[in-house]
Design a protein around this motif. Structure first.
Motif: not given
Lengths: 86, 306
Positions: A53, A57, A81, A84, B70, B87-88, B151
């Motif tokens: 990830m 990203q 964000l 895929r 980042w 998010d991660i 997904p």
């Protein structure tokens, strides 16, 4: 998070995000929604295969870094964000 | 440019402590929603961590972005390694991976039971674009809900409900057990309504269009107007009773599960009254967002604006 985020940017910010990601990632299918500094971005590309990830990203963030720089950046925050593979 | 000084400052910070969060604000008062979410997750995992407030140091604020490559804050470091942004961290937590990384035992969460009413199930089926994505339900630690197609991810529960498969991550699962998802008609088309017995009672926002739909449908509810006589003389919703002393006494005789809607001019005063009712133990208290003014604009233009 609904506060105002002024920017000096002129033009369609969603389109600028889409264009920047596509310029950096050849086969990217880019979906951008949002406004007022906050955007949700989904990128589908084969380039993410085998990447974790952070790596995935980072590719996207790298492509739009210029839109996120400074206090009056057009992109204040990426609310979500998603990367895929097709 | 990342100066040598800032670089060694950051290296020092991520080596000094095992878990370091570069964030806006401090861990008691995060000053950004994303930082707050990560703080909340780290607190839930229950590991000690160091919160570094980048707002207090402009060189650090820009430097950490360059150091990590980042562009956003917050940034989580564990054992000197960058783990991810909001998010991660959320994803890793939802999958139970963050807990492993931090050496905390991932809680054993049973699969939640979810009920989906037929109208809601139909709305979901209609929204399915056939891409193979499944419906995902997220419940944040402060009981905010998200429903979207996405997904399947590692660690997800696949919950069967109303002929649908709903993905629920492990973090959401413990807050999602017993949830009912309904579809309610509103003047704007319609909306999902989520009823969650696990959610601590709080004042729920209600739009004027939704209230209109409830009234048209003849739903059993009580509406109270907290404004004084002078304001009520100018404009009012017919079904709304004045919230005076006798009304308050009447409310106290009602079952705590009664649906109660509080209303005022713009929704500020009524919110305070609604919060009082929640504090008294009422579980279905709604604040009419925008008050009589929104009602006039969106539902009934015959009601005067003032």
């Amino acid at each position: 998070m609904g506060s105002d985020h002024p920017t000096d940017f002129v033009g369609d910010i969603c389109e600028a995000i889409r264009g920047s990601v596509r310029a950096a990632i050849d086969d990217a299918v880019v979906d951008v929604t949002g406004g007022n500094g906050h955007y949700t971005i989904t990128v589908t590309s084969s380039v993410f295969a085998g990447k974790n990830m952070v790596q995935s990203q980072r590719l996207v963030y790298g492509a739009i870094a210029h839109l996120m720089k400074g206090d009056r950046a057009p992109v204040h925050a990426v609310d979500r964000l998603t990367t895929r593979t097709p | 440019m990342l100066s040598a000084e800032t670089k060694s400052q950051i290296e020092g910070l991520i080596q000094k402590n095992r878990v370091v969060l570069f964030m806006k604000g401090n861990k008691h008062f995060p000053q950004c929603g994303f930082s707050a979410q990560v703080v909340q997750i780290l607190k839930e995992v229950g590991v000690p961590f160091d919160g570094v407030n980048v707002l207090q140091d402009a060189a650090l604020r820009d430097g950490i972005k360059e150091f990590t490559q980042w562009p956003t804050i917050p940034q989580l470091y564990v054992d000197g390694q960058f783990v991810g942004g909001c998010d991660i961290v959320k994803d890793l937590y939802a999958q139970g991976e963050l807990q492993k990384l931090l050496g905390a035992e991932a809680e054993d969460v049973p699969a939640p039971v979810i009920h989906v009413h037929e109208r809601a199930a139909k709305a979901f089926r209609d929204a399915d674009d056939g891409s193979g994505d499944l419906l995902r339900l997220e419940v944040s630690s402060d009981f905010k809900y998200e429903l979207y197609f996405g997904p399947k991810k590692a660690g997800d529960f696949e919950v069967k409900a109303g002929g649908l498969t709903i993905l629920v991550d492990r973090a959401s699962a413990k807050r999602a057990n017993g949830i009912t998802i309904e579809w309610v008609e509103t003047a704007d088309g319609g909306a999902f309504r989520i009823d969650n017995p696990a959610e601590p009672p709080s004042v729920k926002p209600l739009s004027v269009t939704e209230l209109k739909a409830w009234l048209d449908r003849g739903d059993k509810l009580e509406i109270f107007d907290v404004r004084g006589d002078d304001e009520r003389a100018r404009a009012k919703i017919d079904a709304a009773k004045k919230f005076d002393e006798s009304a308050e006494a009447y409310v106290r005789t009602l079952p705590k599960s009664t649906t109660i809607v509080m209303q005022c001019h713009h929704g500020g005063r009524s919110r305070r009254a609604a919060e009082r009712l929640v504090a008294e133990g009422f579980t279905r208290v709604y604040n009419l967002e925008g008050g009589i003014d929104a009602w006039s604009v969106k539902v009934d233009p015959k009601v005067a604006r003032y």
